[in-house]
Design an enzyme around this catalytic site. Structure first.
Site, PDB file in Angstrom:
ATOM      1  N   GLU A  85      48.993   6.588 -21.988  1.00  0.00           N
ATOM      2  CA  GLU A  85      49.533   6.512 -20.631  1.00  0.00           C
ATOM      3  C   GLU A  85      48.958   7.631 -19.761  1.00  0.00           C
ATOM      4  O   GLU A  85      48.653   7.419 -18.585  1.00  0.00           O
ATOM      5  CB  GLU A  85      51.057   6.615 -20.662  1.00  0.00           C
ATOM      6  CG  GLU A  85      51.739   5.464 -21.382  1.00  0.00           C
ATOM      7  CD  GLU A  85      53.239   5.671 -21.528  1.00  0.00           C
ATOM      8  OE1 GLU A  85      53.746   6.701 -21.015  1.00  0.00           O
ATOM      9  OE2 GLU A  85      53.907   4.821 -22.149  1.00  0.00           O
ATOM     10  N   GLU A 115      52.317   1.568 -29.046  1.00  0.00           N
ATOM     11  CA  GLU A 115      53.779   1.707 -29.030  1.00  0.00           C
ATOM     12  C   GLU A 115      54.496   0.578 -29.760  1.00  0.00           C
ATOM     13  O   GLU A 115      55.545   0.808 -30.372  1.00  0.00           O
ATOM     14  CB  GLU A 115      54.301   1.768 -27.578  1.00  0.00           C
ATOM     15  CG  GLU A 115      54.150   3.121 -26.919  1.00  0.00           C
ATOM     16  CD  GLU A 115      53.015   3.147 -25.919  1.00  0.00           C
ATOM     17  OE1 GLU A 115      53.126   3.854 -24.916  1.00  0.00           O
ATOM     18  OE2 GLU A 115      52.008   2.444 -26.151  1.00  0.00           O
TER      19      GLU A 115
END
Length: 259
Positions: free
Chosen positions: A113, A133
């Site tokens: 991210e 994730e």
């Protein structure tokens, strides 16, 4: 500044941030993310700084949020951490100066991210990159689906986001996820070369171009034209515009003031 798990230095108009938990592959802790915010704020407020570089210590850029910290977190702890993370990622995403992620090794999860909110991503051939994730039953957050789909296309973005696959640096370069892939020993010099090129340009104009890209992403062409013309007008009346023109006519390097 009191910084934890982070190294910070400034040289030649460039601020360098190094995530520094090499023993844990630079996994993010609440202390690290707060330190990153402090360093980014300092670079933001320092008029002598014209570019921000973020990298990692050791063999990783960032292995995401520290799983051991998450494993002992309550729901309230997790929500607080997510709020802080969103705040810092948003601060870097909207940073008015160019930002570069120097991806020296593995980067996954929240680290993935972080590189998405940077303007440029340069990777060593040894880097391995992915969301990952979903492997621990978490989705991508902080606008990652929005940014990734616009960067590499929705189909490939869904593939990376929903499989959690981690790809090699060469593949990341092929699909446009990173700007360049270089040998590990050349990463620092390549990043520095790009950063110096950026800081050699008119700082007001560079900031204006960055803002135009951000404001024009999901608007019609007429609105984009208006945004760009407003930026051009603001640059035209600046002292740096006059300096840039004089330097060009006098065949010398400009001396930018940021005004």
């Amino acid at each position: 500044m009191e910084l934890q798990d982070l190294l910070y230095e400034k040289r030649e108009h460039i601020a360098w941030v190094t995530l520094h938990r090499p023993q844990a592959l630079n996994a993010i802790t609440p202390e690290m993310i707060r330190s990153l915010r402090l360093a980014a704020e300092d670079a933001h407020d320092d008029s002598n700084v014209r570019a921000l570089v973020i990298t990692g210590a050791g063999r990783a850029f960032c292995a995401g949020a520290d799983i051991r910290v998450l494993n002992s977190s309550t729901l309230a702890d997790f929500r607080d951490f997510l709020i802080v993370l969103t705040d810092v990622w948003s601060f870097i995403r909207t940073f008015p100066k160019p930002t570069i992620a120097a991806i020296n090794g593995v980067v996954v999860g929240a680290g993935f991210e972080l590189i998405l909110v940077c303007d440029f991503r340069l990777a060593a051939t040894s880097a391995r990159i992915g969301s990952a994730e979903v492997r621990i039953n978490q989705p991508m957050t902080n606008g990652s689906t929005y940014m990734l789909s616009r960067l590499i296309g929705e189909a490939k973005a869904k593939e990376l986001g929903m499989t959690g696959d981690i790809i090699e640096a060469e593949e990341a370069g092929r699909i446009g996820l990173v700007n360049a892939v270089v040998q590990p020993e050349a990463l620092a010099s390549t990043v520095e070369e790009l950063a110096k090129k950026l800081v050699s340009r008119g700082p007001i104009a560079v900031a204006a171009v960055k803002q135009c890209f951000a404001r024009s992403r999901d608007v019609d062409i007429e609105t984009a034209l208006m945004v760009e013309n407003e930026a051009a007008t603001a640059c035209f009346v600046s002292a740096d515009q006059k300096e840039g023109l004089r330097a060009f006519l006098e065949k010398r390097e400009p001396k930018w003031s940021g005004r």
